[in-house]
Design an enzyme around this catalytic site. Structure first.
Site, PDB file in Angstrom:
ATOM      1  N   HIS A 190      -2.268  10.448  -0.647  1.00 53.96           N
ATOM      2  CA  HIS A 190      -2.229   9.236  -1.467  1.00 53.96           C
ATOM      3  C   HIS A 190      -1.980   9.539  -2.938  1.00 53.96           C
ATOM      4  O   HIS A 190      -1.456   8.705  -3.669  1.00 53.96           O
ATOM      5  CB  HIS A 190      -3.580   8.490  -1.355  1.00 53.96           C
ATOM      6  N   LYS A 216      -8.536   0.022  10.566  1.00 50.82           N
ATOM      7  CA  LYS A 216      -7.826  -0.477   9.386  1.00 50.82           C
ATOM      8  C   LYS A 216      -6.566   0.337   9.162  1.00 50.82           C
ATOM      9  O   LYS A 216      -5.502  -0.194   8.812  1.00 50.82           O
ATOM     10  CB  LYS A 216      -8.738  -0.411   8.155  1.00 50.82           C
ATOM     11  N   ASP A 261       2.176 -14.102  12.440  1.00 48.39           N
ATOM     12  CA  ASP A 261       0.862 -14.501  11.941  1.00 48.39           C
ATOM     13  C   ASP A 261      -0.058 -13.286  11.851  1.00 48.39           C
ATOM     14  O   ASP A 261      -0.587 -12.816  12.863  1.00 48.39           O
ATOM     15  CB  ASP A 261       0.275 -15.557  12.881  1.00 48.39           C
ATOM     16  N   GLU A 264       0.819  -1.212   0.000  1.00 52.67           N
ATOM     17  CA  GLU A 264       0.000   0.000   0.000  1.00 52.67           C
ATOM     18  C   GLU A 264       0.857   1.268   0.000  1.00 52.67           C
ATOM     19  O   GLU A 264       1.696   1.457   0.883  1.00 52.67           O
ATOM     20  CB  GLU A 264      -0.941   0.013   1.204  1.00 52.67           C
TER      21      GLU A 264
END
Length: 420
Positions: A374, A260, A276, A82
């Site tokens: 972004h 998130k 993990d 990302e």
């Protein structure tokens, strides 16, 4: 004195960046090659990690800069696809440095194994009988892992819960096991299997599931940061950040995206160190909903001086022993880059990165909006997909960002224009 604070790091070539990382972390030239040359994970190693292997798959491996955690400088290995994640985390860490960086702690390394018992005639009486025989249960469990016990770990305590369900009452025993520097899934599962017959004997019921819980409430990582209002752009920005946090704290729809963003920082470090990701994700989101409503994993408030204070607390079941951490060559190097001495220290670092990532995201949302940050990196990806390279790529990126038309078809149109 070594410092993780760099100026202009992004302007360096990948080769020069790796040289800087080598000097800071002490990894060898051969180890540097493992993370810079394609094919670090051999087919043979991959074939021993999972089933039905047909190849390997690569993600970008970068470093988060400027991190000062408990007075120690770190370069943070991060693996992600990302855009803007590493830049955002590094920028937030730089703001935090002005006031001492991040201060992290942990609650220990105890994991829970659940033993589910059904068809118990007297659930409340069974609960007390289990507590009465706690020492015997601990003995049975610890006999299954004498090495863990020898190093100071092993089963230490238990809890018993009576749960109402659609199939009636069930007795659930929580085995509390200190797994030290291992994530511990195999150890606690083995203990749960071993003690199941004795629990059936005590309860008169039938044991069904015997499995760890990823809601690792006894294995929490915590971090806090105080950012001066001047570092953020003034008192008004502090207030805007707190208002944005209040939205996430009150509304699950906002909290899902808020958290998130936190995981945008956490998961790249978990991947890099071979841990993990699913265990960390499930534990974090379950912890965020422990009150009965899903909410923010972070808090943001203002202190008496008007500076911004942020905290994070979440389960952090990561290990340095076993699993991909000990098999994947790049994961071994990531751990060496951090120089961590325990799984708890690794958890504290990861929590701090999550807090930094949240700071960067919530500041951008509260001020300029998330899209601006972004856009440049997204434009670079789009231009690359269109086939642009070198100076042409930079020109196309500049045009798309300036004109706010970051679309593949426009990049292709510009490619035709510049190729003439």
């Amino acid at each position: 004195m070594k410092t993780s604070s760099y100026s202009g790091f992004y302007k360096l070539s990948p080769e020069d960046r790796l040289k800087e990382v080598r000097e800071f972390t002490g990894i060898s030239e051969e180890e540097a090659e493992v993370i810079s040359v394609p094919g670090a994970l051999s087919m043979d190693k991959a074939d021993h990690m999972i089933e039905n292997v047909i190849g390997t798959y690569q993600y970008p491996f970068g470093v988060g800069l400027n991190f000062l955690i408990n007075g120690k400088d770190y370069l943070i290995p991060m693996v992600t696809e990302e855009p803007s994640v590493l830049a955002a985390a590094s920028n937030a860490a730089k703001m935090a440095r002005d006031n001492g960086g991040f201060f992290a702690s942990n609650s220990g390394s105890v994991m829970i194994a659940q033993v589910q018992v059904l068809d118990v005639p007297d659930p409340n009486g069974a609960k007390i009988r289990i507590y009465e025989n706690k020492d015997k249960i601990i003995q049975i469990c610890n006999e299954k892992d004498p090495v863990l016990v020898e190093h100071g770990g092993g089963m230490q305590d238990l809890d018993v819960r009576i749960i109402d369900s659609i199939i009636g009452k069930m007795v659930v025993v929580h085995l509390k096991v200190n797994t030290l520097d291992a994530m511990g899934a195999n150890a606690v599962n083995t203990m749960a299997e071993a003690v199941a017959p004795y629990i059936e004997e005590l309860t008169g019921g039938t044991v069904y599931l015997r499995i760890l819980s990823n809601l690792a409430i006894h294995r929490l990582a915590r971090s806090r940061v105080t950012v001066k209002k001047e570092s953020l752009g003034g008192a008004e920005v502090v207030d805007k950040i707190i208002k944005a946090y209040a939205f996430a704290a009150a509304d699950p729809f906002r909290a899902a995206t808020h958290n998130k963003g936190i995981m945008n920082g956490i998961i790249p470090v978990v991947i890099a160190t071979g841990n993990d990701t699913r265990a960390i994700e499930s534990g974090a989101h379950a912890y965020a909903a422990r009150s009965g409503q899903y909410t923010s994993l972070t808090t943001w408030e203002k202190n008496a001086e008007g500076d911004l204070v942020g905290t994070i607390e979440l389960p952090m079941a990561v290990g340095l022993v076993g699993g991909a951490t000990k098999i994947h060559p790049a994961a071994q190097i990531a751990v060496k880059m951090l120089g961590v001495k325990s799984a708890s220290e690794l958890g504290e670092i990861i929590a701090s990165v999550g807090l930094a990532q949240n700071l960067a995201a919530i500041k951008a949302l509260a001020t300029e909006g998330i899209q601006r940050g972004h856009m440049s990196l997204h434009a670079r990806n789009i231009a690359s997909v269109a086939g642009a390279k070198g100076d042409v790529l930079e020109k196309i990126v500049d045009r798309m960002v300036k004109e706010k038309k970051v679309r593949l078809e426009y990049a292709q149109e510009l490619m035709k224009e510049y190729s003439k």
